[in-house]
Design a protein around this motif. Structure first.
Motif, mmCIF file in Angstrom:
data_model
loop_
_atom_site.group_PDB
_atom_site.id
_atom_site.type_symbol
_atom_site.label_atom_id
_atom_site.label_comp_id
_atom_site.label_asym_id
_atom_site.label_seq_id
_atom_site.Cartn_x
_atom_site.Cartn_y
_atom_site.Cartn_z
ATOM 1 N N UNK A 23 -7.642 7.457 -8.440
ATOM 2 C CA UNK A 23 -8.286 6.236 -8.923
ATOM 3 C C UNK A 23 -7.734 5.857 -10.297
ATOM 4 N N UNK A 24 -7.611 6.830 -11.175
ATOM 5 C CA UNK A 24 -7.107 6.567 -12.527
ATOM 6 C C UNK A 24 -5.697 5.981 -12.482
ATOM 7 N N UNK A 25 -4.847 6.536 -11.630
ATOM 8 C CA UNK A 25 -3.480 6.019 -11.503
ATOM 9 C C UNK A 25 -3.499 4.587 -10.988
ATOM 10 N N UNK A 26 -4.348 4.296 -9.997
ATOM 11 C CA UNK A 26 -4.423 2.933 -9.465
ATOM 12 C C UNK A 26 -4.939 1.952 -10.515
ATOM 13 N N UNK A 27 -5.918 2.354 -11.302
ATOM 14 C CA UNK A 27 -6.452 1.490 -12.362
ATOM 15 C C UNK A 27 -5.332 1.119 -13.328
ATOM 16 N N UNK A 28 -4.554 2.128 -13.736
ATOM 17 C CA UNK A 28 -3.448 1.879 -14.674
ATOM 18 C C UNK A 28 -2.348 1.028 -14.024
ATOM 19 N N UNK A 29 -1.932 1.431 -12.843
ATOM 20 C CA UNK A 29 -0.819 0.776 -12.155
ATOM 21 C C UNK A 29 -1.121 -0.687 -11.843
ATOM 22 N N UNK A 30 -2.348 -0.947 -11.392
ATOM 23 C CA UNK A 30 -2.710 -2.282 -10.935
ATOM 24 C C UNK A 30 -3.394 -3.119 -12.018
ATOM 25 N N UNK A 31 -3.529 -2.538 -13.204
ATOM 26 C CA UNK A 31 -4.160 -3.232 -14.336
ATOM 27 C C UNK A 31 -5.523 -3.797 -13.942
ATOM 28 N N UNK A 42 0.837 -1.199 0.000
ATOM 29 C CA UNK A 42 0.000 0.000 0.000
ATOM 30 C C UNK A 42 0.874 1.252 0.000
ATOM 31 N N UNK A 43 2.021 1.181 0.656
ATOM 32 C CA UNK A 43 2.947 2.323 0.678
ATOM 33 C C UNK A 43 3.457 2.639 -0.727
ATOM 34 N N UNK A 44 3.718 1.597 -1.523
ATOM 35 C CA UNK A 44 4.199 1.805 -2.893
ATOM 36 C C UNK A 44 3.107 2.436 -3.756
ATOM 37 N N UNK A 45 1.873 1.997 -3.583
ATOM 38 C CA UNK A 45 0.755 2.589 -4.315
ATOM 39 C C UNK A 45 0.598 4.056 -3.910
ATOM 40 N N UNK A 46 0.717 4.331 -2.618
ATOM 41 C CA UNK A 46 0.623 5.712 -2.129
ATOM 42 C C UNK A 46 1.680 6.586 -2.796
ATOM 43 N N UNK A 47 2.904 6.083 -2.838
ATOM 44 C CA UNK A 47 4.006 6.830 -3.464
ATOM 45 C C UNK A 47 3.680 7.127 -4.932
ATOM 46 N N UNK A 48 3.159 6.128 -5.635
ATOM 47 C CA UNK A 48 2.866 6.278 -7.061
ATOM 48 C C UNK A 48 1.762 7.309 -7.305
ATOM 49 N N UNK A 49 0.780 7.371 -6.405
ATOM 50 C CA UNK A 49 -0.302 8.341 -6.625
ATOM 51 C C UNK A 49 0.000 9.703 -6.005
ATOM 52 N N UNK A 50 1.167 9.797 -5.357
ATOM 53 C CA UNK A 50 1.628 11.105 -4.886
ATOM 54 C C UNK A 50 1.132 11.530 -3.522
ATOM 55 N N UNK A 51 0.846 10.543 -2.658
ATOM 56 C CA UNK A 51 0.436 10.872 -1.295
ATOM 57 C C UNK A 51 1.283 10.057 -0.322
ATOM 58 N N UNK A 52 1.247 10.426 0.938
ATOM 59 C CA UNK A 52 2.001 9.686 1.944
ATOM 60 C C UNK A 52 1.264 8.386 2.281
#
Length: 66
Positions: free
Chosen positions: A46-54, A18-28
């Motif tokens: 949400x859009x970033x998570x959809x792309x990142x997590x396929x 979850x920390x890595x996803x947070x970093x990718x979407x630009x939050x702590x």
């Protein structure tokens, strides 16, 4: 309301923390955990998570009825 259990499962299945996803979407990570607890994310996040997590069917996770 976001189905946080499903989202957590997908994050884990894809080999991310979850920390890595947070970093990718630009939050702590703390902010990410707070947003997960509330079940609310911004559309950009949400859009970033959809792309990142396929995520093939984001509606059932991010726009689920209660």
């Amino acid at each position: 309301m976001i189905q946080t259990d499903k989202l957590r499962g997908i994050i884990s299945e894809r080999g991310y923390s979850q920390a890595k996803v947070a970093e990718r979407i630009g939050i702590t990570p703390k902010t990410f955990y707070e947003k997960m607890a509330k079940g609310v994310f911004g559309s950009d996040e949400i859009e970033i998570m959809i792309q990142m997590l396929h995520i093939d069917n984001p509606t059932e996770i991010f726009f689920a009825a209660k």
